[in-house]
Scaffold this motif. Structure first.
Motif, PDB file in Angstrom:
ATOM      1  N   THR A  13     -17.825  30.889  70.088  1.00 37.47           N
ATOM      2  CA  THR A  13     -18.748  30.703  68.972  1.00 37.47           C
ATOM      3  C   THR A  13     -18.463  31.661  67.824  1.00 37.47           C
ATOM      4  O   THR A  13     -18.687  31.312  66.659  1.00 37.47           O
ATOM      5  CB  THR A  13     -20.212  30.887  69.415  1.00 37.47           C
ATOM      6  OG1 THR A  13     -20.417  32.225  69.887  1.00 37.47           O
ATOM      7  CG2 THR A  13     -20.568  29.884  70.507  1.00 37.47           C
ATOM      8  N   HIS A  14     -17.964  32.860  68.149  1.00 40.17           N
ATOM      9  CA  HIS A  14     -17.578  33.817  67.108  1.00 40.17           C
ATOM     10  C   HIS A  14     -16.815  34.957  67.771  1.00 40.17           C
ATOM     11  O   HIS A  14     -16.750  35.038  69.001  1.00 40.17           O
ATOM     12  CB  HIS A  14     -18.783  34.330  66.318  1.00 40.17           C
ATOM     13  CG  HIS A  14     -19.793  35.087  67.126  1.00 40.17           C
ATOM     14  ND1 HIS A  14     -20.583  34.489  68.097  1.00 40.17           N
ATOM     15  CD2 HIS A  14     -20.166  36.398  67.094  1.00 40.17           C
ATOM     16  CE1 HIS A  14     -21.389  35.397  68.625  1.00 40.17           C
ATOM     17  NE2 HIS A  14     -21.149  36.561  68.043  1.00 40.17           N
ATOM     18  N   GLU A  19     -13.033  31.488  61.194  1.00 40.80           N
ATOM     19  CA  GLU A  19     -13.421  32.702  61.909  1.00 40.80           C
ATOM     20  C   GLU A  19     -12.204  33.598  62.121  1.00 40.80           C
ATOM     21  O   GLU A  19     -12.234  34.796  61.807  1.00 40.80           O
ATOM     22  CB  GLU A  19     -14.076  32.346  63.247  1.00 40.80           C
ATOM     23  CG  GLU A  19     -14.528  33.545  64.073  1.00 40.80           C
ATOM     24  CD  GLU A  19     -15.773  34.232  63.547  1.00 40.80           C
ATOM     25  OE1 GLU A  19     -16.325  35.078  64.267  1.00 40.80           O
ATOM     26  OE2 GLU A  19     -16.213  33.928  62.407  1.00 40.80           O
ATOM     27  N   HIS A  59     -23.898  34.653  60.739  1.00 40.41           N
ATOM     28  CA  HIS A  59     -23.737  35.865  61.556  1.00 40.41           C
ATOM     29  C   HIS A  59     -22.336  36.437  61.369  1.00 40.41           C
ATOM     30  O   HIS A  59     -22.159  37.651  61.228  1.00 40.41           O
ATOM     31  CB  HIS A  59     -23.992  35.507  63.016  1.00 40.41           C
ATOM     32  CG  HIS A  59     -23.865  36.638  63.977  1.00 40.41           C
ATOM     33  ND1 HIS A  59     -24.582  37.811  63.869  1.00 40.41           N
ATOM     34  CD2 HIS A  59     -23.100  36.774  65.099  1.00 40.41           C
ATOM     35  CE1 HIS A  59     -24.279  38.608  64.866  1.00 40.41           C
ATOM     36  NE2 HIS A  59     -23.379  38.011  65.627  1.00 40.41           N
ATOM     37  N   THR A  60     -21.338  35.569  61.402  1.00 35.39           N
ATOM     38  CA  THR A  60     -19.959  35.948  61.066  1.00 35.39           C
ATOM     39  C   THR A  60     -19.393  34.903  60.113  1.00 35.39           C
ATOM     40  O   THR A  60     -20.081  33.978  59.697  1.00 35.39           O
ATOM     41  CB  THR A  60     -19.080  36.043  62.332  1.00 35.39           C
ATOM     42  OG1 THR A  60     -19.042  34.757  62.976  1.00 35.39           O
ATOM     43  CG2 THR A  60     -19.612  37.082  63.314  1.00 35.39           C
ATOM     44  N   SER A 112     -18.862  31.362  62.298  1.00 34.31           N
ATOM     45  CA  SER A 112     -19.628  31.108  63.521  1.00 34.31           C
ATOM     46  C   SER A 112     -19.783  29.598  63.720  1.00 34.31           C
ATOM     47  O   SER A 112     -19.831  28.823  62.761  1.00 34.31           O
ATOM     48  CB  SER A 112     -21.022  31.735  63.428  1.00 34.31           C
ATOM     49  OG  SER A 112     -20.984  33.129  63.592  1.00 34.31           O
ATOM     50  N   TYR A 162     -21.830  26.535  66.402  1.00 33.13           N
ATOM     51  CA  TYR A 162     -22.672  26.229  67.553  1.00 33.13           C
ATOM     52  C   TYR A 162     -22.160  24.964  68.220  1.00 33.13           C
ATOM     53  O   TYR A 162     -21.408  24.185  67.629  1.00 33.13           O
ATOM     54  CB  TYR A 162     -24.148  26.134  67.172  1.00 33.13           C
ATOM     55  CG  TYR A 162     -24.549  25.077  66.176  1.00 33.13           C
ATOM     56  CD1 TYR A 162     -24.981  23.813  66.598  1.00 33.13           C
ATOM     57  CD2 TYR A 162     -24.552  25.340  64.810  1.00 33.13           C
ATOM     58  CE1 TYR A 162     -25.388  22.844  65.688  1.00 33.13           C
ATOM     59  CE2 TYR A 162     -24.962  24.379  63.891  1.00 33.13           C
ATOM     60  CZ  TYR A 162     -25.379  23.135  64.337  1.00 33.13           C
ATOM     61  OH  TYR A 162     -25.779  22.182  63.435  1.00 33.13           O
ATOM     62  N   GLY A 181     -24.771  30.318  70.058  1.00 33.26           N
ATOM     63  CA  GLY A 181     -24.023  31.549  69.826  1.00 33.26           C
ATOM     64  C   GLY A 181     -24.994  32.651  69.430  1.00 33.26           C
ATOM     65  O   GLY A 181     -26.076  32.787  70.011  1.00 33.26           O
TER      66      GLY A 181
END
Length: 292
Positions: A95-96, A119, A180-181, A184, A186, A205
């Protein structure tokens, strides 16, 4: 359509994690337990993980110590609770790239890994910046990026560019860019339902840490409140959370945050002899329970 059995297996925890990091805004609200967990899926001839956890050695151990992680157990011991060995894992959705989600790829020698192209691209870019920008790579282990490149050389790292349906039968991925990043994502699992419809689950995630991110703290005035840790925007986090909720018809329990300690009271669960929770989200017909 495939039907997957789904479990969440705790492998470590931060016993006192700042609530202000889990949920943006409420300062000085104390701490909560933050489990670290594997999400395990079995079905259609596949054994699948969503994220790989981390390996408690080298810089992974340093990061874990800095965050206050305790009671770590590796994947061989934890996955055995559901009769799985690391060598059995065929596919992993990353997810990340934080250390506790992408930090043990080398422990799954037969798996293919799926991650968002943006990512990896932007983590490489961020690692080239000076030390004054180190917030942008906080929570990451540069060795994990190297391992991702090594897996790519072996033909086991697959970069996805945006949303994609049926990466595996009944499993879709969705990009949540600059949240979040940098990239990212899901993961949606679309099981076949008993009445012909879909039995849909989303693994978020770290787009959400707790169900409270989707509901707020006031039941009389529900709201989406983003997590308190992001290199992207709170705006993007809110709208990604709204998309997840819409996809499951607003049924909050179907958006699974693996760091949520309340999973153990939301779904059937048991405590192992190592003091770790095994949570059963869904079972395919004929699949043996890991929590009975």
């Amino acid at each position: 359509m495939a039907h997957y059995s789904i479990w969440v297996l705790e492998y470590a925890a931060v016993e006192k994690f700042p609530f202000s990091v889990m949920m943006y805004g409420p300062q000085h609200q104390g701490t909560r337990k933050l489990p670290y967990a594997y999400a395990l899926l079995k079905g259609g001839g596949e054994t699948i993980l969503i994220d790989t956890g981390y390996d408690h050695v080298a810089y992974g151990e340093q990061l874990a110590t800095a965050y206050g992680v305790s009671n770590y157990h590796g994947p061989r011991a934890v996955l055995a609770e559901c009769g799985v060995k690391p060598e059995d894992v065929t596919s992993v959705f990353i997810t990340h790239a934080h250390f506790d989600h992408m930090g043990a790829m080398h422990l799954f020698p037969n798996a293919k890994f799926y991650v968002q192209k943006s990512e990896l691209d932007k983590w490489v870019w961020a690692l080239t910046l000076g030390p004054e920008y180190r917030f942008l790579v906080g929570g990451g282990d540069p060795a994990d990026i190297v391992r991702a490149v090594e897996a790519a050389k072996e033909g086991r790292m697959i970069c996805i560019d945006g949303d994609q349906e049926n990466v595996l039968p009944g499993i879709d991925v969705h990009l949540a860019a600059d949240t979040h990043t940098y990239g990212s994502m899901y993961v949606t699992i679309r099981n076949d339902g008993t009445s012909g419809g879909e039995d849909r689950w989303i693994f978020a995630g770290d787009l959400i840490y707790t169900y409270d991110n989707l509901t707020g703290l006031d039941s009389a005035a529900p709201q989406i409140v983003p997590i308190g840790l992001a290199v992207g925007s709170q705006h993007n986090l809110i709208f990604s959370s709204a998309e997840m909720l819409k996809s499951v018809g607003g049924e909050v329990r179907r958006v699974i945050p693996v760091h949520e300690d309340r999973l153990r009271t939301t779904f059937p669960s048991r405590l192992t002899d190592r003091g770790l929770q095994v949570v059963e989200i869904a079972l395919a017909k004929g699949e043996k329970s890991c929590v009975a």
